[in-house]
Design a protein around this motif. Sequence first.
Motif, PDB file in Angstrom:
ATOM      1  N   LEU A   1       0.942  -1.137  -0.215  1.00  0.00           N
ATOM      2  CA  LEU A   1       0.208   0.296  -0.144  1.00  0.00           C
ATOM      3  C   LEU A   1       0.723   0.841   0.145  1.00  0.00           C
ATOM      4  O   LEU A   1       0.876   1.874  -0.839  1.00  0.00           O
ATOM      5  N   SER A   2       2.074   1.117   0.994  1.00  0.00           N
ATOM      6  CA  SER A   2       2.667   2.760   1.080  1.00  0.00           C
ATOM      7  C   SER A   2       3.971   2.556   0.157  1.00  0.00           C
ATOM      8  O   SER A   2       4.829   3.952  -0.467  1.00  0.00           O
TER       9      SER A   2
ATOM     10  N   ASP B   1      -6.997   4.506   3.228  1.00  0.00           N
ATOM     11  CA  ASP B   1      -5.668   3.641   1.981  1.00  0.00           C
ATOM     12  C   ASP B   1      -5.144   5.465   2.114  1.00  0.00           C
ATOM     13  O   ASP B   1      -3.568   5.859   1.615  1.00  0.00           O
TER      14      ASP B   1
ATOM     15  N   ARG C   1      -1.103   6.533   1.876  1.00  0.00           N
ATOM     16  CA  ARG C   1      -0.161   7.007   1.026  1.00  0.00           C
ATOM     17  C   ARG C   1       0.414   8.447   2.232  1.00  0.00           C
ATOM     18  O   ARG C   1       1.592   8.527   1.324  1.00  0.00           O
ATOM     19  N   CYS C   2      -0.293   9.374   1.680  1.00  0.00           N
ATOM     20  CA  CYS C   2      -0.389  10.447   1.732  1.00  0.00           C
ATOM     21  C   CYS C   2       0.820  10.874   3.349  1.00  0.00           C
ATOM     22  O   CYS C   2       1.864  11.520   2.730  1.00  0.00           O
TER      23      CYS C   2
ATOM     24  N   SER D   1       2.584   8.482   4.325  1.00  0.00           N
ATOM     25  CA  SER D   1       3.767   7.817   3.992  1.00  0.00           C
ATOM     26  C   SER D   1       4.555   8.943   2.801  1.00  0.00           C
ATOM     27  O   SER D   1       5.970   8.867   2.886  1.00  0.00           O
TER      28      SER D   1
END
Length: 735
Positions: free
Chosen positions: A309-310, A359, A363-364, A366
């Motif tokens: 995901l990241s 999710d 990501r933001c 990370s």
Amino acid sequence: MRFVSSQFKQSAAKVDRRSAVRSMLLIFGAVMICVSSMVFTALDRVAHYANQLDEDRSREAVTGAVRTFRDQLAATLHDYAAWDDAVQFAYIQPDLDWLKRNFGDMSFNSELFDAAIILDHQGNALTAHANGEDIQPELDAYMTVDVRTLFDRVRSTRQEDYPEATGFARTKTGIAAMAVGLIRKKSGERVGLLEESRYIVFLRHLTDTTVTRLSQAYVLPGLALERGNDRSSHRVELFNPQGEQLAALSWVPRYPGDTSLAQVRPLVWCAVLMIAIYMALLFVSGSQALKRMSADEAAAVRLSLTDRLSGLANRAGLFSDLQQLVVHAQHENHDVALLYLDLDGFKEVNDAYGHATGDLLIRCVSAGLKVLCQEGTVLARVGGDEFAMAFSGFDVHKKASELSERILEFLSEPLVIGERVAVIGCSIGLSVSRKGLVASEELIRRADMAMYRSKEDGRGRWTLYDPSMDDEREMRNQLELDLRAAIERQEIGVAYQPVVRSNNGRIAGVEALARWTREGHGPISPDVFIPIAESTGLIDLLGMCVLRSACFELRQWPELTLSVNVSPGQFRDPAFVGRVEEILQEADIEPRRLTLELTETYFIQNPARARQTLEMLRGMGIRVALDDFGAGFSSVGYLRQFGFDRVKIDKTLVQDITENQRSAELLHATVALARALDMPVTAEGVETGAQADALRLAGCELLQGYLFGRPSPAEEITRLVRQTYDSPPRLRAAE
């Protein structure tokens, strides 16, 4: 010259490898001829062994099925025979209707038993049912010699022997598993005289449907019950208690070995030919395949250490990279710092906007952490909303604290996620390994512990690991063990605080409060052990212990009512209502004398389940009060929705009502709101006569606080009740 020599050596090596491969292929061909003959011989033997193994397996499966069929009936018998309620209605308060309902009626369309017979010590049937129907007129068709034999065996057991037995019998309906047991208490204690003993007989017949189910469950094709003189070569006999054969279960053998051999023999020949062809191609493609495999393995290793995901390292990647970082720090005499982050409010974003937005948020975050990291920093996502950052060098403590502040500042700002704005934060735990002397696993454990300390201290902060945290954790764990032992040994005491009527000062009830004197340490504050009980799952046992003790004490105070605090953990337990009802019945207390107090938090989190539990309690006559009203959300909507039997005003609204006009107005408004909804009001935390007067004038019916009495043992409440009801009341607020 060196280059030419190197090429020559490489060519020579390749030629040698090719010659070696050719020699191996020739040897392989010769070996294949010998092996082929051995394989076919082995296949014949394997087929024979497979047939024999399948026969043995099938026999064991049938034997196991018969044993399980009988043991299931034995387990059912034990549940019904060792039953305190059955003892009550079979011996103490004989009730044939109850026995019929709970034994005879249960035989109708039951998977556990299809016939239930209750016998006295002489073998006379008190009740007899099969498939829910009374079979008294045709009892001899079920109480056959086989059943009588097993009954005599159980009846003749000694006091110390196990009074249950199982076997097989032939009845009117057919072959059945039977179980006979003495009705006794769950503890195993026998009740009454031997001549007054009562016994249960359960029958469960091997019907065609049952045999079909056994066939399907144990994968036994053609499983059938042989009742006559048919004698199959594949069978397991069933015997009655006298050792006489009643019937047998037979099955159709599958001979898997022969079937497999017929299918495999042509394939073996093809395999031999294919191996020969394959060996010719192996030399050509082997080297290329090895290169591709090496590349794929390297990619798979990288993928296994990466969070999809990241794009950051995952938990395994963190362990691997951190271990390398620690080893490098040991060699370079560097320090290692580890930051363990947990996002605050991530669950709320996930619940409010959905997992897709969650999710995007991961990501933001990370991406932002990547920007904040320096080169050489290990960055990983180790859980749903947990991250870790590690780096080495000199003076890492200062760098780690500065990095923590930047992370907190970054995550304190609103994050724009598509068309939504999310406001979160984080709690950070920091641990440092001086000169790499702390192992990676221990470093992670310390940072994780420090992170939880940040959460406990209010979140949105960073905390450096301190060895005292281990001591506190150990003390907390030991406190939990001692609390569990105290509950098991029934060492939890109960104190009672008086609740008085505001109009005359007479004691109207008491509130039960848990008290614990820890062995070797003295009294422990409820503010200490109650949260531990809630976080470790002990609160249910603790709450039931307090409720039981308080209800039995309440029997000596017929004029009073009882209030008991209930935690959300108890209230969400599906068995809670039944346990409360059981305690009230044991203590012989009218349900209307019991009030359960619960804070509004659970009603806000689980309104549907809370409403269902409330209805069940009210149906029993138990009252439910909203505790600490005015200290939390205090939603009018929830008051109207749940319609509590009483509202208990939090002490924070009482403290300065005589000194602060605004507080007094707020109190009057709160009481007026509750009274408008037809909810009586109790005020707690009353410490002065002036407060008592103000609360009485505001409309509070009941008062509680140090002015009227501190939490006291039951003996003090007994003295207070006698003093209050046998003489003019002394507990009276100033009028």
